[in-house]
Write an enzyme that holds these catalytic residues in place. Structure first.
Site, PDB file in Angstrom:
ATOM      1  N   LYS A  47     -30.104  -9.218  43.156  1.00 35.83           N
ATOM      2  CA  LYS A  47     -29.258  -9.533  42.001  1.00 35.83           C
ATOM      3  C   LYS A  47     -29.591  -8.610  40.851  1.00 35.83           C
ATOM      4  CE  LYS A  47     -29.797 -13.450  39.473  1.00 35.83           C
ATOM      5  NZ  LYS A  47     -29.577 -14.873  39.118  1.00 35.83           N
TER       6      LYS A  47
ATOM      7  N   ASP B 117     -37.654 -17.784  30.427  1.00 33.97           N
ATOM      8  CA  ASP B 117     -37.633 -17.048  31.691  1.00 33.97           C
ATOM      9  C   ASP B 117     -37.915 -15.569  31.485  1.00 33.97           C
ATOM     10  OD1 ASP B 117     -35.382 -16.317  30.384  1.00 33.97           O
ATOM     11  OD2 ASP B 117     -33.993 -16.785  32.002  1.00 33.97           O
TER      12      ASP B 117
ATOM     13  N   GLY C 261     -34.721 -22.591  30.137  1.00 33.87           N
ATOM     14  CA  GLY C 261     -34.422 -21.471  29.241  1.00 33.87           C
ATOM     15  C   GLY C 261     -35.518 -20.428  29.113  1.00 33.87           C
TER      16      GLY C 261
ATOM     17  N   VAL D  67     -37.751 -20.276  36.219  1.00 32.19           N
ATOM     18  CA  VAL D  67     -37.433 -18.931  35.711  1.00 32.19           C
ATOM     19  C   VAL D  67     -36.304 -18.287  36.505  1.00 32.19           C
ATOM     20  CG1 VAL D  67     -39.745 -18.518  34.775  1.00 32.19           C
ATOM     21  CG2 VAL D  67     -39.225 -17.780  37.096  1.00 32.19           C
TER      22      VAL D  67
ATOM     23  N   GLU E 132     -32.662  -6.991  34.717  1.00 34.34           N
ATOM     24  CA  GLU E 132     -33.594  -7.220  35.816  1.00 34.34           C
ATOM     25  C   GLU E 132     -32.935  -7.003  37.174  1.00 34.34           C
ATOM     26  OE1 GLU E 132     -36.250 -10.772  33.809  1.00 34.34           O
ATOM     27  OE2 GLU E 132     -34.344 -11.315  34.744  1.00 34.34           O
TER      28      GLU E 132
ATOM     29  N   ASP F  89     -27.485 -29.134  20.571  1.00 31.86           N
ATOM     30  CA  ASP F  89     -27.483 -27.670  20.474  1.00 31.86           C
ATOM     31  C   ASP F  89     -27.421 -27.312  18.992  1.00 31.86           C
ATOM     32  OD1 ASP F  89     -26.366 -25.199  22.664  1.00 31.86           O
ATOM     33  OD2 ASP F  89     -26.584 -24.809  20.519  1.00 31.86           O
TER      34      ASP F  89
END
Lengths: 369, 369
Positions: free
Chosen positions: A81, A239, A237, A305, A68, A173
Site C-alpha cells: 500500500k 500512527d 489516530g 497503527v 509510506e 470532535d
C-alpha cells in the site's frame, strides 16, 4: 508456477479498481458483509502470522505529513500500500489519508490488481478495530465513545455495531461540522447518538473509547481520569512518530495490544514508553497463544497503527469480490509483448503500432458485465 | 503548499501513463532525446544528493525471484517504483523485469502520476550506465562488448552510442535467439556488429564491457583474464543478494563506482567483498568531489544495481513529457470528495450515485489532445 490469475494478467492485463469502482463493489456486496468479510480475512491471515514476510513500513516524512509504503507477502501473494497522512489536507479540499495499492503474484511478480485503498483502508481499519475488540472489550459493551468524527469515523461506528453489538455512540470532535456529518451519515443505522461537549464528556460511561483524530502532534486526547475500570480503548489516530493520543499513564496501567510490535514501537502510542514495555501482538490472541481481556475491571488498549497484513487481507477481499461480480477494468500497466525479451519493439518504429497483445493506445477497455 | 500540479490532481485525478502510452511518449520525443534527457535529469538530481531522503529498497524474496519497492523524495516530490525480477518469467511469456511507479507531491501526498516503468526502467538504466561511462570509460572508447542480449540490451547499446560514441558492438548471449533479436532491432542504427561465440570472445579488444544477464545466481560472466588494462566494465545484471556477474578478483584490481553504497553492498557485485571495500559514489564524481577515471590503463567498474533516484529522475522526465504533449489519461485512483471528511458518502446509499467531482463509474476518461 503459472496459475489462472497470472494467465488472466498475461491475457488481459492488470485488474484496476478505481475509487468509484471500489465503492460500487462495497455497495453491491453491502457494508456489513464487507466489514465482516475483511475482519474474517484479517483473522485468517493474522492466524498464520509466521507465513508472512513482514517489515516495518518505509516512511518519508516532510514538513506537512508523511508518505509510506507498506509491503507484505506470503509464498503465494504479495501486497503493498501507498498511503499518506497530511492533517492539513482537508483545508485544501484533499483527504488527510489517500491510499492505493497492488496485489501481486509472488512466483512471477505479476501485478494482478491495482486498487484504490482510501475507502478500503477505512473499511479494514474499522474491521481490525472491531476484531481486536472482540477479544479485548467486555462482552457486554454497548456504549462507545467516538472521539474524532472525520473520514474514518462511520466505518468505526458500523464495524463496532456489526461485530460487537455497539448500540450507543457518544461523539466528540473539535470540528462540530464533522460531528454533524457523522450524525447525518449514521441516521439510517439506528444508533442512539449523544453529541458531547468534550472528549471527557464523550468518554464518560463508555464501555469502549475509540480515538481517531488526525493531528500530527503529541496530542493528549485521553488522560487517566477519563478512564473507568473495565474500559477498552481503541486508539486509532496515533500512527506516526510524534503522533500520539493517549497520556502515557494510561498505557502504564493498561494491558496493551498491538499489531506488529517492531512497527508499533516506532509509530504507536507505545513510542512514549521504554523499548521493553510489555505488549501482546494480536495474532497471539487470535491463535490462543496469549490471553485477551482476562477480567471485567482491567483496562485494555488496542494501540492501532495499521499494518500491511491488514491491507493484504483487504486487497484479497476486494480482488475476490471484483472478480465474482465482474467489477473493474483491465489496464496495460505492464507492456504486453509477444517476445518478453523484445521490450524494444514497443519503441522501435515510430510508424508502426506497438506489438502488444491486448490494450493498445486507446482508452482503457471496460470489462463486459 | 498548494500548487498547479496538485490543483490538476484535485480537479482531474491522477495522470496515468499505460505501457503503450509511455511508448507513445518515447516515440514522440524520440529515443535519443529520451536517453539524453533522462541522463541529464539523473546528473542534475545526483548532483544535489543531500537534498534527498534515501533508503535501501525493500525486497521481498521468494523461490523464483524478488519484488522490490524503491522510494525516494526531496522537499518537493516523492517517487517510488515497484519492480520484480524473475529470471524464469520469459519461459511463461512474461517479462523478467516488470515495473510501475508513482510521482507524488510531498506537501499533500497527492499521487500526481501513475506510470508504467518497465520501458522507463530500461531507458533510465541505459542512461545511467552511459552517464557513468562518461566519467569512467576512456574518452576514445568506440568498441563495446554487450554480454546478455535480453530486454535491456538495445537501451544499453543506444545510450552508449548517443552519450559515448560507441560504434562497434561485440555481442554474446547464451540464448542465440536473443542475440538475433538484438541484431535485428539495432539494424537501423548503423553499428558495426560482431556476434561472438563466448563472453571471452566478446570481451576481446573491447573498450567497454557491459554485462546485463538475468540469472539469479552467483554467475561468473567475466574472469580476470578477460580484462585488458584500461577497460571500463559496466556491470548491470548483478543487482540482488546472491546475484553477481564478476569474479571477485576483477573487483580487487579495479576502481569501483556505485550509485548508493549502502544498497550496493547488499545487492551489487561488491556483496562479494568485505564491508569496508573502498568504493566511490557517482554523485561525488558528478560534483567534482571525487575523481572518475584517472589514467588510460586502470580498470574501472560501474557496479550498477539501480537506485530509486534514477527512477525519480525518469518519472520527472515522463511526467513533464506527458504534460507537454497531452499524453496520458486522468484516473480516479483516489476518491474525489466535496467534503474530504465525508469518505462515507461514496458508499452511503446504494441507490444514489457517488458524490465524486470528476470521474464517476464509467470507463477512464481520455484527456483531450
Amino acid at each position: 508456477m503459472k496459475n489462472s490469475a497470472v494467465n488472466q494478467f498475461l491475457t488481459n492485463g492488470t485488474l484496476y479498481l478505481s475509487a468509484p469502482e471500489a465503492a460500487r463493489v462495497v455497495r453491491k456486496v453491502g457494508l456489513e458483509f464487507s466489514l465482516r468479510r475483511i475482519a474474517a480475512n484479517i483473522h485468517e491471515d493474522f492466524s498464520r502470522w509466521a507465513d508472512f514476510d513482514k517489515s516495518t513500513r518505509v516512511a518519508n516524512h516532510s514538513e506537512f505529513g508523511v508518505i509510506e509504503l507498506m509491503p507484505v507477502s506470503d509464498d503465494h501473494r504479495y501486497a503493498f500500500k501507498y498511503v499518506n497522512g497530511h492533517p492539513q489536507n482537508t483545508g485544501l479540499g484533499l483527504s488527510t489519508v489517500m491510499a492505493f495499492g497492488v496485489y501481486a503474484d509472488v512466483d512471477t511478480g505479476s501485478p494482478l490488481l491495482l486498487s484504490e485503498l482510501t475507502l478500503t483502508t477505512a473499511l479494514r481499519t474499522g474491521a481490525m478495530s472491531a476484531l481486536a475488540a472482540q477479544s479485548l472489550a467486555r462482552r457486554d459493551s454497548r456504549v462507545m465513545a467516538l472521539i474524532g468524527n472525520g473520514a474514518q469515523s462511520e466505518f468505526q461506528a458500523l464495524a463496532f455495531k456489526y461485530l460487537i453489538g455497539i448500540d450507543t455512540l457518544r461523539l466528540y470532535d473539535v470540528d462540530r461540522g464533522a460531528t454533524a456529518k457523522l450524525v447525518a451519515n449514521l441516521q439510517p443505522f439506528g444508533f442512539n447518538i449523544v453529541v458531547c461537549e468534550s472528549a471527557a464528556d464523550a468518554a464518560r460511561s463508555a464501555d469502549i473509547i475509540t480515538t481517531v483524530t488526525a493531528d500530527k502532534t503529541r496530542a493528549i486526547i485521553l488522560t487517566p481520569d477519563m478512564i473507568a475500570p473495565g474500559v477498552h480503548i481503541n486508539a486509532v489516530g496515533g500512527d506516526c512518530p510524534g503522533k500520539t493520543e493517549l497520556h502515557a499513564d494510561i498505557l502504564k496501567q493498561a494491558n496493551v495490544f498491538v499489531e506488529y510490535a517492531p512497527q508499533s514501537r516506532i509509530e504507536g502510542e507505545i513510542q512514549q514508553m521504554p523499548a521493553d514495555f510489555p505488549v501482546t501482538e494480536l495474532w497471539q490472541v487470535f491463535t490462543g497463544q496469549a490471553a485477551g481481556r482476562t477480567c471485567a475491571t482491567e483496562v485494555t488498549v488496542f494501540d492501532s497503527v495499521g499494518f500491511a497484513l491488514e491491507d493484504f487481507s483487504a486487497l484479497r477481499f476486494m480482488y475476490d469480490s471484483a472478480l465474482t461480480y465482474g467489477f473493474g477494468q483491465r489496464i496495460a500497466l505492464i507492456p504486453s509483448l509477444e517476445n518478453p525479451k523484445n521490450l524494444f519493439s514497443t519503441v522501435a518504429d515510430p510508424h508502426r503500432a506497438t506489438t502488444g497483445r491486448h490494450t493498445s493506445n486507446g482508452p482503457v477497455a471496460t470489462v463486459t458485465r
